[in-house]
Motif scaffolding. Structure first.
Motif, PDB file in Angstrom:
ATOM      1  N   GLU A   1     -10.444  -1.023  -0.832  1.00 23.64           N
ATOM      2  CA  GLU A   1     -10.750  -1.940  -1.931  1.00 23.64           C
ATOM      3  C   GLU A   1      -9.600  -2.910  -2.163  1.00 23.64           C
ATOM      4  OE1 GLU A   1     -11.859  -1.769  -6.699  1.00 23.64           O
ATOM      5  OE2 GLU A   1     -11.891   0.060  -5.479  1.00 23.64           O
ATOM      6  N   ARG A   2      -8.365  -2.400  -2.139  1.00 22.48           N
ATOM      7  CA  ARG A   2      -7.207  -3.271  -2.351  1.00 22.48           C
ATOM      8  C   ARG A   2      -7.068  -4.284  -1.213  1.00 22.48           C
ATOM      9  NH1 ARG A   2      -1.719  -0.496  -4.059  1.00 22.48           N
ATOM     10  NH2 ARG A   2      -1.300  -2.725  -4.404  1.00 22.48           N
TER      11      ARG A   2
ATOM     12  N   LEU B   1      -7.246   3.997   6.153  1.00 23.74           N
ATOM     13  CA  LEU B   1      -7.261   3.578   4.759  1.00 23.74           C
ATOM     14  C   LEU B   1      -8.220   4.452   3.948  1.00 23.74           C
ATOM     15  CD1 LEU B   1      -7.361  -0.305   5.196  1.00 23.74           C
ATOM     16  CD2 LEU B   1      -5.481   0.994   4.189  1.00 23.74           C
ATOM     17  N   SER B   2      -7.810   4.772   2.731  1.00 19.89           N
ATOM     18  CA  SER B   2      -8.703   5.476   1.806  1.00 19.89           C
ATOM     19  C   SER B   2      -9.650   4.463   1.169  1.00 19.89           C
ATOM     20  CB  SER B   2      -7.878   6.185   0.734  1.00 19.89           C
ATOM     21  OG  SER B   2      -7.176   5.227  -0.053  1.00 19.89           O
TER      22      SER B   2
ATOM     23  N   ALA C   1      -9.689   3.629  -1.921  1.00 21.38           N
ATOM     24  CA  ALA C   1      -8.868   2.774  -2.784  1.00 21.38           C
ATOM     25  C   ALA C   1      -8.110   1.741  -1.963  1.00 21.38           C
ATOM     26  CB  ALA C   1      -7.892   3.637  -3.591  1.00 21.38           C
ATOM     27  N   GLY C   2      -7.604   2.169  -0.792  1.00 16.93           N
ATOM     28  CA  GLY C   2      -6.879   1.241   0.073  1.00 16.93           C
ATOM     29  C   GLY C   2      -7.773   0.148   0.613  1.00 16.93           C
TER      30      GLY C   2
ATOM     31  N   HIS D   1      -9.919  -4.843   7.749  1.00 19.20           N
ATOM     32  CA  HIS D   1      -9.184  -3.617   7.400  1.00 19.20           C
ATOM     33  C   HIS D   1      -8.484  -3.009   8.621  1.00 19.20           C
ATOM     34  CE1 HIS D   1     -13.039  -1.869   8.781  1.00 19.20           C
ATOM     35  NE2 HIS D   1     -12.307  -0.818   9.131  1.00 19.20           N
TER      36      HIS D   1
ATOM     37  N   LEU E   1       0.828  -1.203   0.000  1.00 19.44           N
ATOM     38  CA  LEU E   1       0.000   0.000   0.000  1.00 19.44           C
ATOM     39  C   LEU E   1       0.862   1.252   0.000  1.00 19.44           C
ATOM     40  CD1 LEU E   1      -2.793  -1.068   2.524  1.00 19.44           C
ATOM     41  CD2 LEU E   1      -2.780  -1.244   0.032  1.00 19.44           C
ATOM     42  N   ARG E   2       0.362   2.319  -0.684  1.00 21.44           N
ATOM     43  CA  ARG E   2       1.126   3.554  -0.852  1.00 21.44           C
ATOM     44  C   ARG E   2       0.484   4.679  -0.044  1.00 21.44           C
ATOM     45  NH1 ARG E   2       0.121   1.512  -5.783  1.00 21.44           N
ATOM     46  NH2 ARG E   2      -1.408   3.179  -6.183  1.00 21.44           N
TER      47      ARG E   2
ATOM     48  N   THR F   1      -2.154   7.579  -1.417  1.00 24.79           N
ATOM     49  CA  THR F   1      -3.108   6.964  -2.343  1.00 24.79           C
ATOM     50  C   THR F   1      -4.001   5.965  -1.632  1.00 24.79           C
ATOM     51  OG1 THR F   1      -1.534   7.205  -4.173  1.00 24.79           O
ATOM     52  CG2 THR F   1      -3.360   5.667  -4.485  1.00 24.79           C
ATOM     53  N   ASP F   2      -3.371   5.056  -0.889  1.00 23.95           N
ATOM     54  CA  ASP F   2      -4.118   3.985  -0.225  1.00 23.95           C
ATOM     55  C   ASP F   2      -4.418   4.278   1.250  1.00 23.95           C
ATOM     56  OD1 ASP F   2      -4.122   2.332  -2.546  1.00 23.95           O
ATOM     57  OD2 ASP F   2      -2.038   1.809  -2.125  1.00 23.95           O
ATOM     58  N   PHE F   3      -3.637   5.158   1.858  1.00 24.34           N
ATOM     59  CA  PHE F   3      -3.871   5.467   3.277  1.00 24.34           C
ATOM     60  C   PHE F   3      -3.273   6.828   3.619  1.00 24.34           C
ATOM     61  CE2 PHE F   3       0.292   3.501   3.201  1.00 24.34           C
ATOM     62  CZ  PHE F   3       1.034   4.213   4.138  1.00 24.34           C
TER      63      PHE F   3
END
Length: 683
Positions: free
Chosen positions: A328-329, A322-323, A325-326, A347, A307-308, A311-313
């Motif tokens: 979902e991943r 977590l965002s 997108a995060g 999560h 995770l980035r 973007t993701d968190f």
């Protein structure tokens, strides 16, 4: 008045009694101003006059003097109505005089030394208010002998016979102080003890039956919680069970460890009541073996690696979120994974893994010792063996470090340290640095701070702050200053904020061909021996800020003649009080000494709390004006703001604790009122 002020109950009782006494208005005004204060100077003068011509006496005579003093005070207390209002109490003041003389004679006989006036004065400040139940804090300069000052205070507080708890920052200091004074207590016929570690229930009970019990501050709180749980369990037994146990075990002392919370005298009171107050007393239990969700933590760690940030968190202080997108991943991975037991949503495991990876760092926030994660206290740099993170964070770090993942502990009882220590009938203590916590000590604990002037004038030389652009430049400058000092025949103590920095500084010193001792903050006998050797010529000691605190650095005579100990503050702490504690290691008891702060534009305090200071340093370096740059006032202002924020956080914790207690009381009053409430309520 604030609900946090323990003086509220005392003041309301006092004012009510005065109002009903129909007294002259001038007398009423003087009494409403507060309890009568002791004339400490007059008491000390009386002690000095009566000490003249004193000679050694037998142990039997010491015992008789102590018993006579205790009997006289108890008879006086028994003869006074509980609600009697009075000014000065001549009987109490004479008891104080006799107690000080007794303490002086006992120490002289067992240690061959005479107590200084500053130690007797501090003892009076701490325990002289026992009759009015208004404790105080004696602020003594480091090296003035707080151990003996607390002995004097403990002797006074032990007179009523209800038990005195002497609380220290850690177990080592409790054991050391008790060992140093055990012979003196025995000479007086006063039973003393030190709380043992990892012993039976009966041994702990015996320790608490003593007149004076030494122990680390947290241990008294945890034993109180154990008592409440034991009382709760005992109260829930079937009728007749307790009677049957007493008949079968007539010599049993019952389930409680402690006799009650009568008197607490706290060494380094700012550390125990202020610095540690953000960590509630949490009594927990756990079963041995690997956690059932160990595989989940390991899988979450693997997901976190991919995770980035941004973007993701996102990180917010010490939390990770977590965002979309995060999320979902994270859940996409879960679809192809095994069906393992979860203690929380998936999560949240990933967020814990991210927190362990990005926000908590080895050798700064924790260390690995014997395949276990040990938390590092950020305010002191000390390593704690008895603390773990909760909520799965401990397990996330164990997964990150590829260690065995232990089961999570289950909370059994919890309360704030503020509420626990406010539960004592009498609370007081000593410190070398009350500083920016004076108001908090007064508003939360009802303790006023009284400063004791040093016995000898300070000879400390404070050099201007050394400023650099980068941390690398700062570390090199620290090593060079240490070289200059030892070349002059002096000794050097370098204080760092964390273990990683202490290793970095030590590495640079050794790279320059010098030798040094490195202390990691695990305060024990070995560390005390190292810090005691720090006063030898050419010695360089690198330590986290409070490593070795409480252990005197005794200077070699050659070091004294060449300028004494030089203290280097490698990085400013968020609390100016902690910086002053470190500086206080030099120039003690009239010895010479010096200190210097080092600062870089990359230091955390600057980069995180005052980036404009960092930019000013960079401009000054670029224009070759660094010699004229003054940053001390800006740093002091930053530290004051940080201290206010920390105090606000502690107050919020106490407010939440008070609200929770109120909810428990309300719920219990609507159901079964006694057992469960009694078990969890510290009041």
């Amino acid at each position: 008045m604030s609900l946090f002020d323990p003086a509220v109950h005392w003041a309301s009782t006092w004012k009510s009694a005065v109002s009903s006494a129909n007294l002259p208005s001038a007398t009423v005004r003087s009494w409403l101003a507060g309890p009568p204060t002791l004339d400490i100077d007059a008491i000390l003068q009386s002690v000095g006059e009566q000490l003249d011509g004193k000679s050694k006496c037998s142990k039997h005579k010491f015992l008789r003097r102590w018993q006579s003093l205790r009997t006289r005070l108890l008879q006086h207390i028994a003869s006074q109505p509980r609600d009697r209002i009075h000014g000065r109490d001549p009987v109490w003041e004479q008891c104080l005089v006799d107690a000080l003389i007794l303490a002086f004679d006992a120490v002289q006989q067992t240690h061959g030394i005479e107590l200084f006036e500053v130690q007797l004065r501090a003892g009076l400040i701490v325990s002289g208010g026992w009759m009015s139940r208004r404790g105080a804090v004696a602020e003594m300069q480091t090296g003035e002998g707080k151990t003996f000052a607390l002995f004097v205070a403990s002797l006074i507080a032990a007179l009523p016979g209800r038990g005195v708890h002497v609380a220290t920052p850690n177990a080592y200091l409790a054991q050391r102080d008790h060992a140093e004074l055990r012979e003196t207590w025995a000479l007086l016929g006063i039973e003393s003890s030190c709380l043992p570690a990892e012993v039976s229930h009966e041994q702990s009970q015996m320790a608490y039956r003593a007149d004076v019990t030494y122990g680390p501050g947290h241990a008294f709180g945890f034993d109180y919680l154990r008592d409440q749980l034991a009382i709760d369990t005992d109260a829930r037994q079937r009728p007749g069970t307790r009677l049957l146990k007493r008949l079968n075990s007539p010599n049993s002392r019952g389930v409680r460890l402690q006799r009650g919370l009568a008197v607490a005298l706290v060494d380094e009171i700012d550390h125990v009541l202020i610095d540690d107050a953000l960590s509630p007393l949490l009594l927990s239990g756990t079963r041995p073996g690997e956690a059932e969700d160990a595989a989940v933590h390991r899988q979450a760690g693997e997901v976190a690696e991919a995770l980035r940030e941004g973007t993701d968190f996102q990180t917010n202080g010490q939390l990770v979120e977590l965002s979309d997108a995060g999320l979902e991943r994270a859940y996409r991975v879960l679809e192809d994974w095994s069906d393992s037991p979860l203690r929380r949503p998936w999560h949240e495991y990933v967020e814990l893994a991210l927190q362990a990876k990005h926000l908590l760092h080895r050798e700064i926030d924790y260390v690995i010792d014997d395949q276990c994660v040990r938390i590092v206290d950020q305010s002191t740099g000390r390593i704690y063996e008895d603390r773990t993170w909760s909520g799965g964070l401990q397990q996330a770090i164990e997964a990150k470090e590829e260690l065995p993942i232990q089961r999570e502990s289950e909370a059994l009882a919890k309360m704030t340290r503020q509420r626990f220590y406010r539960s004592y009938d009498y609370l007081a203590g000593v410190t070398g640095t009350a500083g920016d916590c004076r108001e908090e000590l007064r508003s939360v604990y009802g303790l006023d701070v009284q400063t004791v002037d040093p016995r000898l004038p300070s000879r400390r030389v404070v050099h201007p702050t050394h400023v650099t652009n980068t941390i690398e430049q700062k570390v090199a400058a620290i090593a060079e200053e240490a070289r200059r000092m030892i070349n002059a025949g002096r000794c050097v103590l370098i204080g760092t904020l964390d273990i990683a920095t202490s290793h970095r500084v030590a590495t640079e010193i050794r790279r320059q061909g010098l030798s040094c001792e490195l202390l990691n903050g695990l305060q024990n006998t070995e560390e005390a021996e190292v810090i005691a050797r720090a006063g030898q010529p050419h010695a360089i000691t690198v330590a986290t800020n409070l490593a070795g605190r409480g252990t005197d650095i005794r200077l070699h005579p050659d070091v004294v003649t060449r300028g004494g100990l030089h203290v280097i503050v490698a990085e400013h702490h968020r609390s100016g009080r902690v910086d002053r504690q470190l500086i206080g290691r030099c120039a003690r008891c009239g010895d010479p000494g010096s200190c210097r702060h080092f600062l870089s534009a990359e230091d955390d305090l600057v980069s995180q709390s005052a980036p404009w200071v960092g930019r000013a340093i960079q401009r000054a370096m670029a224009t070759d004006q660094i010699e004229t740059l003054s940053v001390d006032s800006q740093i002091a202002s930053i530290q004051k703001r940080q201290a206010k924020r920390a105090a606000a956080a502690r107050r919020q914790l106490l407010e939440a604790d008070e609200r929770d207690r109120g909810l428990v009381r309300k719920a219990q009053s609507n159901r079964d009122p006694a057992p469960h409430l009694h078990a969890l309520d510290a009041g």
